[in-house]
Design a protein around this motif. Sequence first.
Motif, PDB file in Angstrom:
ATOM      1  N   TRP A 151      -2.275 -16.264   9.360  1.00  0.00           N
ATOM      2  CA  TRP A 151      -1.823 -14.975   8.731  1.00  0.00           C
ATOM      3  C   TRP A 151      -0.329 -15.034   9.435  1.00  0.00           C
ATOM      4  N   ASP A 152       0.601 -14.915   8.425  1.00  0.00           N
ATOM      5  CA  ASP A 152       1.945 -14.913   9.119  1.00  0.00           C
ATOM      6  C   ASP A 152       2.545 -13.589   9.130  1.00  0.00           C
ATOM      7  N   GLY A 153       1.732 -12.558   9.003  1.00  0.00           N
ATOM      8  CA  GLY A 153       2.199 -10.924   9.110  1.00  0.00           C
ATOM      9  C   GLY A 153       2.726 -10.372   7.813  1.00  0.00           C
ATOM     10  N   SER A 154       2.817 -10.981   6.917  1.00  0.00           N
ATOM     11  CA  SER A 154       3.188 -10.309   5.654  1.00  0.00           C
ATOM     12  C   SER A 154       2.092  -9.756   4.776  1.00  0.00           C
ATOM     13  N   MET A 155       2.041  -8.842   4.118  1.00  0.00           N
ATOM     14  CA  MET A 155       1.315  -8.167   3.373  1.00  0.00           C
ATOM     15  C   MET A 155       0.923  -8.473   1.995  1.00  0.00           C
ATOM     16  N   GLY A 156       1.979  -9.323   1.558  1.00  0.00           N
ATOM     17  CA  GLY A 156       2.214 -10.011   0.253  1.00  0.00           C
ATOM     18  C   GLY A 156       2.239  -8.940  -0.902  1.00  0.00           C
ATOM     19  N   VAL A 157       2.551  -9.250  -2.033  1.00  0.00           N
ATOM     20  CA  VAL A 157       2.904  -8.268  -3.164  1.00  0.00           C
ATOM     21  C   VAL A 157       1.804  -7.292  -3.228  1.00  0.00           C
ATOM     22  N   TRP A 158       0.559  -7.588  -3.371  1.00  0.00           N
ATOM     23  CA  TRP A 158      -0.617  -6.607  -3.478  1.00  0.00           C
ATOM     24  C   TRP A 158      -0.414  -5.650  -2.275  1.00  0.00           C
ATOM     25  N   GLY A 159      -0.348  -6.118  -1.397  1.00  0.00           N
ATOM     26  CA  GLY A 159      -0.200  -5.181  -0.125  1.00  0.00           C
ATOM     27  C   GLY A 159       0.945  -3.963  -0.165  1.00  0.00           C
ATOM     28  N   TYR A 160       2.174  -4.536  -0.647  1.00  0.00           N
ATOM     29  CA  TYR A 160       3.193  -3.474  -1.019  1.00  0.00           C
ATOM     30  C   TYR A 160       2.897  -2.665  -2.383  1.00  0.00           C
ATOM     31  N   VAL A 161       2.186  -3.369  -3.269  1.00  0.00           N
ATOM     32  CA  VAL A 161       1.754  -2.635  -4.296  1.00  0.00           C
ATOM     33  C   VAL A 161       0.724  -1.170  -3.948  1.00  0.00           C
ATOM     34  N   LEU A 162      -0.209  -1.678  -3.098  1.00  0.00           N
ATOM     35  CA  LEU A 162      -1.285  -0.553  -2.693  1.00  0.00           C
ATOM     36  C   LEU A 162      -0.482   0.471  -1.769  1.00  0.00           C
ATOM     37  N   MET A 163       0.356  -0.011  -0.937  1.00  0.00           N
ATOM     38  CA  MET A 163       0.854   0.770  -0.090  1.00  0.00           C
ATOM     39  C   MET A 163       1.999   1.813  -0.946  1.00  0.00           C
TER      40      MET A 163
END
Length: 87
Positions: free
Chosen positions: A4-16
């Motif tokens: 895990w590189d510490g990035s939320m990814g695209v779906w993490g940002y969409v969910l946020m």
Amino acid sequence: MMLWDGSMGVWGYVLMVASFVLFWGAIITALVLLARSTAAGNLRYDSRGTGSAGTGQAERMLAERFARGENDETEYTARLNVLRRRT
């Protein structure tokens, strides 16, 4: 081992973003509903159980129309009697 590189990814940002919008939408909706229910609580109820805003505002409007000359004295008193008879 999970990488895990510490990035939320695209779906993490969409969910946020979606949760942010839903949270503040719920807060604003609750405030609007609270304000409406408080304003509706100021209504007076007549003998039929229907809400009315009272005759105070209607009497003021009638008096303003009389002052502007839109109504004559007989029409003013007749309408005022009708307003006062309803309460």
